[in-house]
Design an enzyme around this catalytic site. Structure first.
Site, PDB file in Angstrom:
ATOM      1  N   ARG A 126      12.860  -7.629  76.326  1.00  0.00           N
ATOM      2  CA  ARG A 126      11.648  -7.930  75.568  1.00  0.00           C
ATOM      3  C   ARG A 126      11.955  -8.801  74.349  1.00  0.00           C
ATOM      4  O   ARG A 126      11.130  -9.598  73.920  1.00  0.00           O
ATOM      5  CB  ARG A 126      10.960  -6.618  75.172  1.00  0.00           C
ATOM      6  CG  ARG A 126      11.789  -5.734  74.294  1.00  0.00           C
ATOM      7  CD  ARG A 126      11.287  -4.289  74.252  1.00  0.00           C
ATOM      8  NE  ARG A 126      11.629  -3.547  75.467  1.00  0.00           N
ATOM      9  CZ  ARG A 126      11.258  -2.290  75.701  1.00  0.00           C
ATOM     10  NH1 ARG A 126      10.510  -1.646  74.837  1.00  0.00           N
ATOM     11  NH2 ARG A 126      11.614  -1.693  76.828  1.00  0.00           N
TER      12      ARG A 126
ATOM     13  N   LYS B 223      25.184   1.157  78.516  1.00  0.00           N
ATOM     14  CA  LYS B 223      24.729   1.861  79.720  1.00  0.00           C
ATOM     15  C   LYS B 223      25.874   2.693  80.289  1.00  0.00           C
ATOM     16  O   LYS B 223      27.038   2.318  80.148  1.00  0.00           O
ATOM     17  CB  LYS B 223      24.319   0.840  80.798  1.00  0.00           C
ATOM     18  CG  LYS B 223      23.000   0.136  80.562  1.00  0.00           C
ATOM     19  CD  LYS B 223      22.660  -0.753  81.749  1.00  0.00           C
ATOM     20  CE  LYS B 223      21.390  -1.551  81.507  1.00  0.00           C
ATOM     21  NZ  LYS B 223      20.185  -0.699  81.382  1.00  0.00           N
TER      22      LYS B 223
HETATM   23  N1  BES Z   1      17.457  -4.339  82.569  1.00  0.00           N
HETATM   24  C1  BES Z   1      17.041  -3.043  82.186  1.00  0.00           C
HETATM   25  C2  BES Z   1      15.945  -2.468  83.077  1.00  0.00           C
HETATM   26  C3  BES Z   1      16.313  -2.198  84.507  1.00  0.00           C
HETATM   27  C4  BES Z   1      16.662  -0.927  84.911  1.00  0.00           C
HETATM   28  C5  BES Z   1      16.232  -3.199  85.460  1.00  0.00           C
HETATM   29  C6  BES Z   1      16.958  -0.673  86.234  1.00  0.00           C
HETATM   30  C7  BES Z   1      16.525  -2.947  86.793  1.00  0.00           C
HETATM   31  C8  BES Z   1      16.885  -1.680  87.163  1.00  0.00           C
HETATM   32  C9  BES Z   1      16.496  -3.102  80.762  1.00  0.00           C
HETATM   33  O1  BES Z   1      17.058  -4.046  79.926  1.00  0.00           O
HETATM   34  C10 BES Z   1      16.768  -1.764  80.136  1.00  0.00           C
HETATM   35  O2  BES Z   1      17.893  -1.448  79.969  1.00  0.00           O
HETATM   36  N2  BES Z   1      15.700  -1.044  79.835  1.00  0.00           N
HETATM   37  C11 BES Z   1      15.818   0.227  79.221  1.00  0.00           C
HETATM   38  C12 BES Z   1      14.790   0.308  78.153  1.00  0.00           C
HETATM   39  C13 BES Z   1      14.918   1.525  77.279  1.00  0.00           C
HETATM   40  C14 BES Z   1      16.160   1.443  76.440  1.00  0.00           C
HETATM   41  C15 BES Z   1      13.689   1.614  76.415  1.00  0.00           C
HETATM   42  C16 BES Z   1      15.564   1.282  80.293  1.00  0.00           C
HETATM   43  O3  BES Z   1      14.692   1.053  81.143  1.00  0.00           O
HETATM   44  O4  BES Z   1      16.245   2.291  80.302  1.00  0.00           O
HETATM   45 MN    MN Z   2      18.811  -3.327  78.968  1.00  0.00          MN
END
Ligand code: BES
Ligand code: MN
Ligand code: ZN
Length: 479
Positions: free
Chosen positions: A333, A259
């Site tokens: 997931r 990230k």
């Molecule tokens: N934990 C994050 C989702 C999230 C984002 C929670 C903002 C709370 C606030 C999750 O694991 C994630 O990183 N999701 C990705 C998925 C993508 C790579 C398909 C996302 O939402 O960007």
């Molecule tokens: Mn994530």
């Protein structure tokens, strides 16, 4: 919180603060007199119009029995408006260091519990890292003035739900240095002391042996070993059986699909689903709700080291589904899949999972709504009516089967990500591959609602513990 009820005029009751809930300054005759005719003028000067959620704090200066007067707006008098106002009163009371708060909502009837609990939610502050002298105490005693007949045992139920919600908030607010898989598991283990509750923590070595490939893969890039927690609640005379599943990613750096720094800032919140389910389980067990519950928490850190799982890896789950990794940041997931497979093997008729799963859900719904995904209209109605009662936002989004095509993989059966389109729906569809068809199943995406980036209404910045109360209420309907 010690909750009492008495009939007394707000101007004569003695407490740290007394709050009155009014539709406008016309309703303040007696108090205005007590304030030597100055109160209405002051409120008009401040523009008080009786709107829901508006609260004016007025120093009492000896005019009334309390130290502070809070004048709060009734709005349209609906339960939703009463809850909004109650939350704002709780928030204001904390700022004024109120130990004993008296509130005159008038007759509350069936709304009493949810109004009190929303007040409690507004009153919460995360204090662990505040200087001792900068901490403000929570309300210790709440006196309801002129509240009419109250449901029997309401205070026990409200306290159980408020304590559980606060527990979820403490766990989510806790920095990842304090809350990691082993400490999250220890928090779950503490439920062992409640009657008819057993907690099993399955170590990472055991997870490897049993083929919990999602937990193993996501956690393998961290120095902190992951684990799977199983909380079993078996009350005597139970007539229903449900399973709860929570995403317990104690920190989400994204793994090799790292990230950006800004996206990592609040990723200690990523165990919010586990915190929610742990807390809801605690509330129902401590209340002795006659429903069997199996709770599964997938606890891992999503980090980077020389052993991190990689793009192109293919995981083979215990139901035979093979998952091709296209983004290590879609890790929740993967962890939930192991837990959903276990939940599917229990005698539970219904499975609900909660997860801070997708940024797409935050984009779609913002911080005020949890996304609800289910193919079962009856279950959707049950959960949404629980959420309407507690005042927690829940909005159903489509579990649209044709979008399964977006998950089609080249070498494995499914990819762990779709495209940019319908990101929350494709995440939910991914999860559905790990739930057996006979079970009723709902997925709650709490990515927006679990954590507030800045103050929002009666929420201080940080964890909300939303869905703990709604789920606790819903579980009680499953008996
Ligand atoms: N934990 C994050 C989702 C999230 C984002 C929670 C903002 C709370 C606030 C999750 O694991 C994630 O990183 N999701 C990705 C998925 C993508 C790579 C398909 C996302 O939402 O960007
Ligand atoms: Mn994530
Ligand atoms: Zn995550």
């Amino acid at each position: 919180m010690n909750i009492q009820s008495t009939n007394s005029a707000p101007e004569s009751f003695s407490a740290d603060a007394v709050a009155v809930v009014v539709s406008g300054t016309d309703d303040l005759k007696a108090l205005n007199e007590a304030f030597g005719g100055q109160l209405v003028a002051l409120l008009e000067e401040r523009g008080f119009k009786g709107k829901a959620g508006s609260v004016e704090a007025v120093p009492a200066l000896g005019h009334i029995g309390a130290r502070h007067l809070l004048v709060a707006g009734l709005g349209d008098g609906s339960p939703a408006d009463l809850m909004k106002t109650a939350g704002a009163i709780g928030f204001a009371a904390r700022g004024l260091k109120v130990d004993h708060l008296a509130v005159d909502f008038g007759a509350l009837g069936d709304a009493a519990e949810d109004v009190i609990e929303t007040l409690g939610a507004g009153n919460y502050r995360y204090n662990t890292y505040r200087r001792e002298d900068a901490r403000k105490p929570a309300i210790a005693t709440l006196t309801l003035l002129n509240a009419g007949d109250l449901p029997s045992g309401f205070d026990t139920r409200s306290n159980a739900r408020m304590d559980a919600q606060s527990l979820a908030r403490e766990l989510v607010n806790g920095p990842a240095a304090d809350i990691y898989p082993a400490t999250l598991a220890a928090a779950a283990q503490a439920l062992d002391s409640i009657d008819h509750v057993e907690v099993e923590v399955i170590s990472i070595e055991e997870c490897e042996k049993r083929g919990y490939v999602g937990i193993v893969a996501v956690g393998q890039g961290s120095d902190k070993p992951g684990c799977l927690v199983h909380i079993k609640y078996r009350p005597p005379g139970a007539t229903g059986h449900i399973a709860l599943v929570g995403k317990g990613v104690t920190y989400d750096a994204g793994g090799l699909s790292i990230k950006p720094s800004s996206g990592m800032q609040t990723m200690r919140c990523d165990m919010g689903g586990a915190g929610t389910m742990l807390a809801a389980t605690k509330a129902v067990a401590s209340l002795g709700v006659p429903v069997n519950v199996d709770t599964f928490l997938g606890c891992v850190e999503n980090m980077i080291n020389g052993n991190s799982f990689k793009l192109g890896d293919i995981l083979t789950y215990n139901n035979g589904v093979t998952v091709e990794i296209h983004n290590t940041d879609a890790e929740g997931r993967l962890v939930l899949a192991d837990c959903l497979l276990l939940a599917s093997k229990t005698e539970a008729t219904t499975i609900v999972d909660a997860a801070t799963l997708t940024g797409a859900c935050v984009v779609a719904l913002g911080p005020d709504y949890t996304g609800l995904f289910t193919g079962d209209d009856g279950l959707a109605t049950e959960l949404q009516s629980a959420a309407t009662s507690t005042g927690e936002g829940m909005w159903r989004l489509p579990l649209h089967a044709p979008y399964n095509s977006m998950l089609k993989a080249t070498w494995g059966q499914i990819k762990n990500v779709g495209g940019r389109a319908a990101g929350s729906t494709t995440a939910a569809l991914f999860l559905q591959h790990f739930v057996t068809d006979e079970k009723r199943w709902a997925h709650l995406d709490i990515a927006g609602s679990a954590f507030q980036d800045s103050k929002n209404g009666h929420w201080e910045p940080g964890a909300t513990g939303e869905m703990v109360r709604s789920l606790t209420r819903w579980i009680a309907t499953q008996a």
